[in-house]
Write an enzyme that holds these catalytic residues in place. Sequence first.
Site, PDB file in Angstrom:
ATOM      1  N   HIS A   1      77.207 -19.890  92.016  1.00 18.80           N
ATOM      2  CA  HIS A   1      76.666 -18.761  91.254  1.00 18.80           C
ATOM      3  C   HIS A   1      75.254 -19.034  90.732  1.00 18.80           C
ATOM      4  O   HIS A   1      75.102 -19.540  89.609  1.00 18.80           O
ATOM      5  CB  HIS A   1      77.567 -18.481  90.039  1.00 18.80           C
ATOM      6  CG  HIS A   1      78.864 -17.838  90.393  1.00 18.80           C
ATOM      7  ND1 HIS A   1      78.997 -16.480  90.544  1.00 18.80           N
ATOM      8  CD2 HIS A   1      80.081 -18.363  90.641  1.00 18.80           C
ATOM      9  CE1 HIS A   1      80.256 -16.193  90.852  1.00 18.80           C
ATOM     10  NE2 HIS A   1      80.943 -17.319  90.921  1.00 18.80           N
TER      11      HIS A   1
ATOM     12  N   CYS B   1      79.746 -15.510  95.932  1.00 24.27           N
ATOM     13  CA  CYS B   1      81.166 -15.715  95.654  1.00 24.27           C
ATOM     14  C   CYS B   1      82.000 -14.618  96.322  1.00 24.27           C
ATOM     15  O   CYS B   1      82.065 -14.558  97.532  1.00 24.27           O
ATOM     16  CB  CYS B   1      81.373 -15.786  94.143  1.00 24.27           C
ATOM     17  SG  CYS B   1      82.922 -16.552  93.687  1.00 24.27           S
TER      18      CYS B   1
ATOM     19  N   GLU C   1      73.217 -16.960  89.527  1.00 23.75           N
ATOM     20  CA  GLU C   1      72.929 -16.133  88.337  1.00 23.75           C
ATOM     21  C   GLU C   1      73.412 -16.806  87.053  1.00 23.75           C
ATOM     22  O   GLU C   1      73.031 -16.400  85.956  1.00 23.75           O
ATOM     23  CB  GLU C   1      73.555 -14.741  88.507  1.00 23.75           C
ATOM     24  CG  GLU C   1      75.050 -14.626  88.218  1.00 23.75           C
ATOM     25  CD  GLU C   1      75.948 -15.070  89.365  1.00 23.75           C
ATOM     26  OE1 GLU C   1      75.448 -15.754  90.285  1.00 23.75           O
ATOM     27  OE2 GLU C   1      77.161 -14.744  89.350  1.00 23.75           O
TER      28      GLU C   1
END
Lengths: 79, 79, 225, 726
Positions: free
Chosen positions: C202, C85, C204
């Site tokens: 993302h 990002c 994560e």
Amino acid sequence: MKFSVTVTLKKDVLDPQGKVVQNTLINMGMDYLKNIRQGKHFEIEVDEENQLEAEKKIDEMCKKLLVNLIIENYKITKI
Amino acid sequence: MKFSVTVTLKKDVLDPQGKVVQNTLINMGMDYLKNIRQGKHFEIEVDEENQLEAEKKIDEMCKKLLVNLIIENYKITKI
Amino acid sequence: MKSTVIVFPGSNCDRDIAVALERMQFKNQMVWHKETTLPKSDLIVIPGGFSYGDYLRSGAIAGKSLIIDEVIKAAKSGCLILGICNGFQILTETGLLKGTLLRNKNLKFINKDIHIRVFNSNTKFTNKYKSNQILKINIAHNEGNYFTDVKHLEKLKSENLIAFRYCDEKGNINNNCNPNGSLDNIAGIFNDNKNILGMMPHPERMVDEMIANKDGVNLFSSLIN
Amino acid sequence: MNISNKIIENHGLKIEEFENIKKLLKREPNLLELGIFSAMWNEHCSYKSSRIHLKKLPTKGKQVIQGPGENAGVIDIGDNDAIVFKIESHNHPSYIEPYQGAATGVGGILRDVFTMGARPIALLNSIHFGSPEHAKTKSLLNGVVSGIGGYGNCIGIPTVAGETKFNETYNENILVNAMAVGHALKDKIFYSKAKGLNKSVVYVGSKTGRDGIHGASMASAEFDENSEEKKPTVQVGDPFTEKLLMEACLELMKDNSIISIQDMGAAGLTSSSVEMASKGGLGIELELEKIPCREENMTPYEIMLSESQERMLIILEDGKELEAKKIFDKWDLDFVVIGKTTKTNNLTLKYNNKTEGEIPIEALASKAPLYDRKWIKKKPKKIEINLKDLKKIKIEDALIKILSSPNHSNKSWITNQYDQSVMCDTALKSGSDAAIIRIHNKDKAIAVSVDSSANYCKSHPLTGGKQIVCENWRNLIAVGAKPLAITNCLNFGNPENKEIMGEFAECLEGIKEACEFLNYPVVSGNVSFYNGTNKKNIYPTPVIGGVGLIKKLKYPLNLNFKKENSILILIGKTFGHLEQSCFLKENYSLNEGMPPEINLLNEKNNGESLLKLINESFVLSCHDISSGGLITALAEMSINTEFGAKIQKPKKLTNLLRYFFGEDQARYVIEIEAINLSKVEKILKDNEVYYENIGHTQKEYFEIEGELKFSNKDLFKINNEWYNNY
Ligand SMILES: Nc1ncnc2c1ncn2[C@@H]1O[C@H](COP(=O)(O)OP(=O)(O)O)[C@@H](O)[C@H]1O
Ligand SMILES: [Mg+2]
């Protein structure tokens, strides 16, 4: 006909953008920088050959959309 | 000494902001609008009385931080 | 595996990525942007967020920070670098990845789960995915509209440097499933040596079943592999 | 300088109040002092019209660590974990400049939460706009939503829930209420009460500019030729600086150097310093030339009244200044010792060693005006709507009307602009009855929801007040949480009008009754009066923000149907109350009559019994029934999944419109597996809960036998069209 419009924050209105950019430039060693403020810039072309009329039209765009009159000033210039 | 810097997207770079603004203005009835592109505008004050020197300093700021040279052009003007 | 997460003022996914890395058995360290040396590590992550508020251009100011010189050095010596990002935006500002991330086509911040397809599963970052695997993954950004010049785009394609592209749930790639206007639906790219990956989604956020799905797990396990 | 009546008026003070100030000071105030009184004595800081009524609210309970009176309320969720939360309005600024108004609203409420030592973990908002056709609505909506998102996304705190409503009563006065929720350790909570003499008073955060200096503009026009230059400026939010300020404060709080800490909200430096001193029974002395200023030549008046954002005041333990400064240096924030605590009990303001103002703290705080304003009770209009008098309508069409109305349309156009997932603990996002946030690194979670029902409150404030508390309570139950406590934002019209004051008093009475009965205390809140213009006041709009606890999060329970052929049970009794319903409003533009009755006993029993079912893991999906009635709830459970429902008509002969669209309270729909039916029924019966088996789930279609059949896809379209076309 082509115009440029610059939109700047009114004096005394906080400019978080300018502030961060200023700190960064100074941290990068450019300590001769006294002040920087960030604004917007538009290049506008309209289908209108009479300059006065054209300026009126651009002014309308500014008032109606491009500029937040509560916190910003603007200036129209022929280019 | 005070300068203005206008930063514009290079010609062949997509300008999503300009495009949306253009569509909006046209939808609002301003169909005389031929083209609009959006850029940035800086007002910079430097502690330097020699214009040439000052411009050099501003130019450095542009190159080092303010402008993404890959996609943007810029112009410095004394104000 | 040792990993390092760089923290800039305004980073806000730094904790999230650290949690994911530790969960995946990385030995992770956080490094503040004012540091001038990096600990030895196999992976450097530049996390998401709004470094310096993204006030000038997203990633621009972080791209000039002290620690970035060290990241560049590490990258050149082959260390794995992952930018997620805002991290992707920073990597393009440093020149480690080519191209740039413009405003989303609708000029609005977008947060939702979208689909991406794995385009090159033969890299250090993606070897645990099947090629063409479809992942459901979260995006959250204002500037994810990837843009580059024609020549570079050709190169990305011909040298297999596109990591992920936005697709629909069946894997079709078209305008309707392009959330931000990105060129050729690009969601993530590698550098020439494929030791640097920049991506807008993302991973994560996709490692814990209670919170989302686990489609991000294989990215981390690929790295450990 | 002579203080004219005009100046007094421009400071929002009444002549009697000015006389009172002179008495308290035993002299005439100077302009700086007048400005300070005006800031402290206005409605926003002094709660002069509301205090008497607010006192009646229940604020105590085993779960309460800190009730109203601090920056935010604090509740106990076990294991040394505490939840800190509060809601606040930013209505007027958001109407003037929607983006910045909403953004600074979010910024302000976040500071209230992290000031207390909590890391914010969720943001919510309640936003009310005028009718969608009104000329200003669209741009206000756009601006407010991007302002809320702009701030929350940048600082990196998920915006997880909220409500968005349209009604012409807000045409000239929108409502923007923001709520923040944080997590703290119970033994590490920070308060604003000052302690000790000669302690350093420290200013941290952004520099002070001429932002939002009220009364000042007009007043200064009388004595300053450069008045144009001094117009108050709109506050601009700087989420980046707030992020730094938050991290710096939380870092400093790890250590024991803070005696007391207070954010600078409304009335900036004035209210923060006065509040700290007044709570501590101390005086405070400030040296104004030390305040970091953004603009040149700022006067003491401007410095004291500035509402610049992202600033804090801290009182430090002796000798901790250097260490503390190091932390703020690291985050590139200003850190300046600007004064000290004193034993004078005065607010002493010096500028270059000259005393510019000196006011007894108690004159500003405890001696501030307190009004018992006149109010009158609402006379209920018991109009009964007879459906026979109305144009015939098909159930199907009425449902379409509701699902496609602005108020019931899918809000993803809004929620997709908010980062809901950052921090990686959002187990249930916007779209269900409440959001679920896991406590980091633990297996417990909290549920949060904000609710309001302005039309109920308008027609019968007492019932309306009870109803919102109950609805909010129900929304938490519906995701499996035990409701613990609430915060409230009371948006009302002009309190000097006795009908409006009546709405206020009665709504509050309703809130109080419900909270007491449900053991659902109020721990924080905010009052916003004078909403409206030209004598047209908004509907009374109290907004309730609730927090509940899920002790062990096994799976996030939401409202989407999960399986084929599961049994659907309607909990609670259906009477078919249609007055004030969404059905009559959307289909006939009718809004007369009383809101549905609240039976607190049933409310509590139904909710608590349902929680038992959920805790036994019997419930696959759950939705409370509110606006739009049973049919709307069932449709909402179908819209976002591949499973729909097949519903039987009620066995007893009742009017179908009343049955399906009635808004009777204390009801829920649950989905359970057929094999668990007898166990579920036993629990419901043992607890004397009224329930009905209304049908079962099926693939792809939402159907009422013999009446209507929609594919889920069509429902989805109907529900999503409005925002996309607006
Ligand atoms: N402004 C907003 N911000 C965040 N979430 C919102 C907003 N408006 C609506 N929502 C979400 O949309 C869903 C539907 O809202 P609403 O119909 O008011 O629910 P309920 O009737 O259960 O209170 C909820 O999950 C709510 O959190
Ligand atoms: Mg609900």
